[in-house]
Design an enzyme around this catalytic site. Structure first.
Site, PDB file in Angstrom:
ATOM      1  N   GLU A 123       0.447   3.511   2.229  1.00 24.90           N
ATOM      2  CA  GLU A 123       0.772   3.766   3.341  1.00 24.90           C
ATOM      3  C   GLU A 123       1.922   3.682   3.781  1.00 24.90           C
ATOM      4  O   GLU A 123       2.398   4.158   5.099  1.00 24.90           O
ATOM      5  CB  GLU A 123      -0.690   3.207   4.424  1.00 24.90           C
ATOM      6  CG  GLU A 123      -1.720   3.881   4.062  1.00 24.90           C
ATOM      7  CD  GLU A 123      -2.681   3.889   4.930  1.00 24.90           C
ATOM      8  OE1 GLU A 123      -2.343   3.739   6.329  1.00 24.90           O
ATOM      9  OE2 GLU A 123      -4.053   3.829   4.949  1.00 24.90           O
ATOM     10  N   THR A 131       0.846  -1.195  -0.044  1.00 30.60           N
ATOM     11  CA  THR A 131      -0.001  -0.018   0.063  1.00 30.60           C
ATOM     12  C   THR A 131       0.846   1.302   0.091  1.00 30.60           C
ATOM     13  O   THR A 131       2.075   1.110   0.474  1.00 30.60           O
ATOM     14  CB  THR A 131      -0.719  -0.094   1.458  1.00 30.60           C
ATOM     15  OG1 THR A 131      -1.409   1.085   1.468  1.00 30.60           O
ATOM     16  CG2 THR A 131      -0.161  -0.286   2.637  1.00 30.60           C
ATOM     17  N   LYS A 153       1.959  -3.627   7.043  1.00 30.02           N
ATOM     18  CA  LYS A 153       2.009  -3.711   5.781  1.00 30.02           C
ATOM     19  C   LYS A 153       3.517  -3.591   5.276  1.00 30.02           C
ATOM     20  O   LYS A 153       4.002  -4.189   4.131  1.00 30.02           O
ATOM     21  CB  LYS A 153       1.156  -2.906   4.970  1.00 30.02           C
ATOM     22  CG  LYS A 153      -0.397  -3.083   5.272  1.00 30.02           C
ATOM     23  CD  LYS A 153      -0.778  -4.317   4.561  1.00 30.02           C
ATOM     24  CE  LYS A 153      -0.711  -4.537   3.116  1.00 30.02           C
ATOM     25  NZ  LYS A 153      -1.421  -5.841   2.629  1.00 30.02           N
TER      26      LYS A 153
END
Ligand SMILES: NC(=O)c1ccc[n+]([C@@H]2O[C@H](COP(=O)([O-])OP(=O)(O)OC[C@H]3O[C@@H](n4cnc5c(N)ncnc54)[C@H](O)[C@@H]3O)[C@@H](O)[C@H]2O)c1
Length: 333
Positions: A123, A121, A149
């Site tokens: 993020e 991601t 992640k």
């Protein structure tokens, strides 16, 4: 080609399964999904007879070994995905997002696959005050979801660098489209608006996200699967930078709901104020986002308006406890 899609009963995973059925009808698809609160067999309606569905946990070797055998490729969507929940309790995030990725990678190493796509991601880069993240930027995740992640992202890379597992890492931006669990911004606001309920905006509503239609993300992932280089990372962003206020007004406008439903509530702790991706590396493989943002948002809002029988059971189930615990009891609603 036989592809294992983990997390295929969730939002993006199920869209990817529908997308593959349309675009690559010759592919055999196996879905492995634990059916957590976010997983929903109804997301696979229409293709259920054309795929193999196995209920199982990516963090359990037994479950994973049984399905990886015979698969050429793995696309790992399975994850706990809601930042707010990771702030309340990160346990399941560490277990599924990191340990689950480890179990899949280790099994892929033992059994051999042609391609392993790790769905990461934007993020993982953390907050980007200005400019656009490129794949070689440092990872500075700032919430437990993003950190889990990032852990999986780098673990996946290590299996390429150390063991030669043909891993490709996809870093997608904020997806929008049908079948997203209504804890996330767009489905939450549309479904609340339909019921005349308030729509909570964190803080000043200035957090900027880079929005991509889920079909464009799915095409990006397919491009990586078919043309990507093992060991490489590809950003996949829609290039539609909007803050929460702009999104909220767009969503309520498309839903034909009054703007006085919008309510500013205390901000998320550690809230990243901006993400933005440079996707030119993936564009060099021939991909580019195709869905016009205004039209994509309009169609997405319409989907939730047309599919109350999809979201009403969700909002009267587990979601209700989450809403009470996170919003009502903590002064956000
Ligand atoms: N939604 C976004 O905007 C976005 C953006 C970039 C990347 N991603 C990534 O894409 C992936 C999918 O996101 P999403 O929004 O579709 O998530 P989601 O929460 O809608 O779906 C997650 C799915 O994973 C399944 N799952 C959870 N734990 C599992 C486990 N232990 N074993 C097997 N299955 C399990 C759930 O049942 C569910 O079907 C995630 O890896 C996420 O980090 C999401």
């Amino acid at each position: 080609m036989r592809i294992l899609v983990t997390g295929g009963a969730g939002f993006i995973g199920s869209n990817f399964v529908h997308f593959l059925r349309r675009e690559r009808p010759d592919c055999d698809i196996v879905v492995l999904d634990k059916l957590t609160y976010a997983g929903n067999p109804a997301n696979l309606e229409g293709v259920e007879d054309e795929i193999e569905f196995i209920k199982g946990d990516v963090a359990e070797f037994e479950d994973v070994e049984a399905v990886v055998a015979g698969c050429d490729s793995i696309v790992n969507f399975a994850a706990e995905t809601h930042v707010d929940r990771s702030i309340v309790d990160a346990d399941a995030f560490i277990r599924t997002d990191i340990y689950g990725a480890y179990v899949l990678l280790e099994t892929a190493r033992a059994l051999g696959v042609e391609c392993f796509i790790q769905i990461s991601t934007d993020e993982v880069y953390g907050e980007v005050a200005e400019g656009f993240s490129v794949e070689t930027d440092p990872l500075m995740p700032r919430n437990p979801y993003a950190a889990s992640k990032a852990g999986a992202d780098r673990l996946a890379y290590s299996y390429w660098a150390t063991h030669g597992v043909p891993v490709i890492i996809s870093r997608g931006s904020n997806n929008y489209g049908p079948r997203q669990y209504p804890e996330k911004l767009i489905p939450l606001f549309v479904t609340n608006a339909i019921d005349g309920l308030e729509c909570p905006i964190y803080g000043e509503g200035k957090a900027v996200r880079d929005w991509i239609h889920v079909d464009d993300h799915c095409r990006g992932i397919l491009t990586m699967l078919e043309q990507g280089e093992p060991g490489e990372v590809y950003n996949c962003g829609g290039g539609n930078l909007r803050d929460t206020n702009q999104m909220a007004e767009g969503i309520l406008g498309a839903a034909e709901a009054p703007l006085d439903l919008l309510k500013h509530v205390p901000d998320r702790v550690g809230h990243d104020m901006r993400y933005a991706l440079d996707s030119s590396k993936l564009e060099r493989l021939g991909w580019k986002p195709e869905v016009d943002f205004a039209e994509g948002l309009r169609r997405t809002v319409q989907w939730y308006k047309d599919n109350e029988d999809w979201w009403r059971p969700i909002k009267s189930g587990e979601f209700k406890q989450w809403w009470k615990h996170y919003y009502l009891d903590q002064g956000r609603g």
